[in-house]
Design an enzyme around this catalytic site. Structure first.
Site, PDB file in Angstrom:
ATOM      1  N   ASP A 200      62.540  11.713  13.990  1.00  0.00           N
ATOM      2  CA  ASP A 200      61.184  11.275  14.325  1.00  0.00           C
ATOM      3  C   ASP A 200      61.292   9.917  15.004  1.00  0.00           C
ATOM      4  OD1 ASP A 200      58.549  10.248  14.383  1.00  0.00           O
ATOM      5  OD2 ASP A 200      57.985  11.541  12.699  1.00  0.00           O
ATOM      6  N   ALA A 257      53.722  24.300  13.115  1.00  0.00           N
ATOM      7  CA  ALA A 257      53.057  23.136  13.701  1.00  0.00           C
ATOM      8  C   ALA A 257      52.236  23.569  14.917  1.00  0.00           C
ATOM      9  CB  ALA A 257      54.089  22.077  14.072  1.00  0.00           C
ATOM     10  N   ARG A 258      52.838  23.535  16.096  1.00  0.00           N
ATOM     11  CA  ARG A 258      52.176  23.968  17.330  1.00  0.00           C
ATOM     12  C   ARG A 258      53.122  24.887  18.082  1.00  0.00           C
ATOM     13  NH1 ARG A 258      48.418  22.748  15.030  1.00  0.00           N
ATOM     14  NH2 ARG A 258      46.788  21.207  15.511  1.00  0.00           N
ATOM     15  N   ASP A 282      54.223  30.616  12.455  1.00  0.00           N
ATOM     16  CA  ASP A 282      52.793  30.747  12.161  1.00  0.00           C
ATOM     17  C   ASP A 282      51.943  30.371  13.364  1.00  0.00           C
ATOM     18  OD1 ASP A 282      50.572  31.213  10.334  1.00  0.00           O
ATOM     19  OD2 ASP A 282      50.275  29.039  10.319  1.00  0.00           O
ATOM     20  N   GLU A 287      47.712  32.333  21.599  1.00  0.00           N
ATOM     21  CA  GLU A 287      47.086  32.888  20.399  1.00  0.00           C
ATOM     22  C   GLU A 287      45.754  33.529  20.779  1.00  0.00           C
ATOM     23  OE1 GLU A 287      46.853  29.899  17.338  1.00  0.00           O
ATOM     24  OE2 GLU A 287      49.024  29.621  17.280  1.00  0.00           O
ATOM     25  N   HIS A 307      48.642  32.236  12.207  1.00  0.00           N
ATOM     26  CA  HIS A 307      48.108  30.869  12.139  1.00  0.00           C
ATOM     27  C   HIS A 307      47.274  30.668  10.865  1.00  0.00           C
ATOM     28  CE1 HIS A 307      47.157  27.243  14.912  1.00  0.00           C
ATOM     29  NE2 HIS A 307      47.211  26.865  13.644  1.00  0.00           N
ATOM     30  N   LEU A 308      47.931  30.832   9.733  1.00  0.00           N
ATOM     31  CA  LEU A 308      47.272  30.737   8.431  1.00  0.00           C
ATOM     32  C   LEU A 308      47.696  29.522   7.622  1.00  0.00           C
ATOM     33  CD1 LEU A 308      47.503  34.478   7.289  1.00  0.00           C
ATOM     34  CD2 LEU A 308      45.527  33.296   8.264  1.00  0.00           C
TER      35      LEU A 308
END
Length: 341
Positions: A200, A257-258, A282, A287, A307-308
């Protein structure tokens, strides 16, 4: 700010229920609340006029906002048309991590403050990420499909050495991003006994025993990589063919995440040629996931969920509380905590 009873519209939906918003507001301020139920998630969101990810309900919202000073919503379409039609409106609080359903430029022109609810789904997404990781490592969805879908008790293939699962204990796991979600995932993985490494660029100083690394070093050393970075122009496509090739053979990639952080074609290539052992996703570049997505043909190697990550009751309750707290600050004339305009 205002000395009279503030008039609020609680434009909730089937997830962040209007009564949740109303109850949270009752703890923060003396409000006259009008509830409006929008259709999401039973009715899909989408672009509405110039805003994205909103319920198609401009007319209903305008009618509900007649004379109201505050709007609390998750999916309400706060468009230029809505703002122009509601001159009494002074505050919009969006019950989500970003106000993508609000025209911020128009809000500024109409002197409307816009707030949001960061961190509402951090714990839920972290837990879901760990669930995806465990599902991929231990082949849980495949075993479920074998028994529940095919009616077969024969799991002998999963007891062969080459197809058996992988334990988290002593496993090198790399986290890309160490914000609200990544830091929670790190704590859980450390409790399992995993050897956690973090990349990070915004983290400095002590990491409480965790190792900081460059992205390339993390990829070379990690048997599992989970993504937790924000999506920016710099992070779009963060893991592409070059980066995936740095991972050890048989590695696992997890993304809750994305979707756009990950090059899906490169991921499918690495799964198809056996370079990667598995993936658990996810979120996706597009989408809903297209019917012709290559990921759908890789059921033995991937865990796919729609995407849950943020779908927990606690997320809805937290969102309502965070939003109500902003309304309370506004009523009392205090600085707003999460304000963009």
């Amino acid at each position: 700010m205002t000395t009279s009873r503030v008039r609020v519209v609680a434009a909730g939906d089937r997830f962040v229920l209007p009564p949740l918003i109303t109850a949270a507001l009752g703890e923060e301020a003396d409000c006259e609340v009008r509830e409006l139920m929008l259709g999401w998630p039973l009715e899909p969101f989408g672009p509405v006029a110039e805003v994205s990810e909103a319920s198609d309900a401009e007319d209903e919202l305008i009618a509900a906002l007649d004379g109201a000073e505050v709007l609390v919503t998750q999916m309400g379409p706060v468009t230029a048309r809505v703002l122009a039609a509601c001159p009494a409106l002074r505050l919009v609080v969006v019950c989500r991590g970003g106000p993508v359903n609000v025209n911020l430029e128009a809000a500024g022109r109409h002197d409307v403050r816009v707030c949001f609810a960061p961190g509402r789904n951090a714990a839920a997404t972290a837990e879901f990420t760990v669930g995806l990781l465990l599902a991929a490592l231990r082949r849980i969805p495949q075993a479920h499909g074998l028994l529940a879908g095919q009616g077969s008790w024969d799991g002998s293939a999963y007891y062969t050495y080459e197809h058996s699962g992988v334990e988290l204990e002593d496993l090198p796991v790399g986290l890309v991003g160490y914000g609200a979600v990544g830091s929670r995932v790190a704590r859980v993985l450390c409790a399992f006994g995993a050897r956690v490494m973090v990349h990070d660029p915004y983290v400095r100083g002590e990491m409480h025993g965790l190792r900081l690394a460059s992205l390339d070093e993390l990829l070379r050393r990690s048997q599992v990589v989970t993504l937790h970075a924000r999506l920016t122009e710099e992070t779009r496509g963060l893991l592409g063919a070059r980066e995936l090739a740095l991972l050890p053979p048989g590695a696992v990639v997890v993304n809750a995440a994305r979707g756009a952080l990950l090059d899906e074609d490169a991921l499918c290539d690495a799964l198809e040629n056996g370079r990667l052992g598995a993936a658990a996703l996810d979120t996706y570049a597009r989408e809903p996931l297209p019917a012709d997505s290559r990921l759908r043909a890789l059921a033995e190697r991937v865990v796919l969920t729609p995407h849950l990550g943020g779908a927990s009751r606690a997320v809805a309750e937290k969102a309502a509380r965070i939003a109500a707290a902003e309304v309370g600050r506004w009523v009392r004339g205090e600085p707003l905590a999460h304000c963009l305009t």
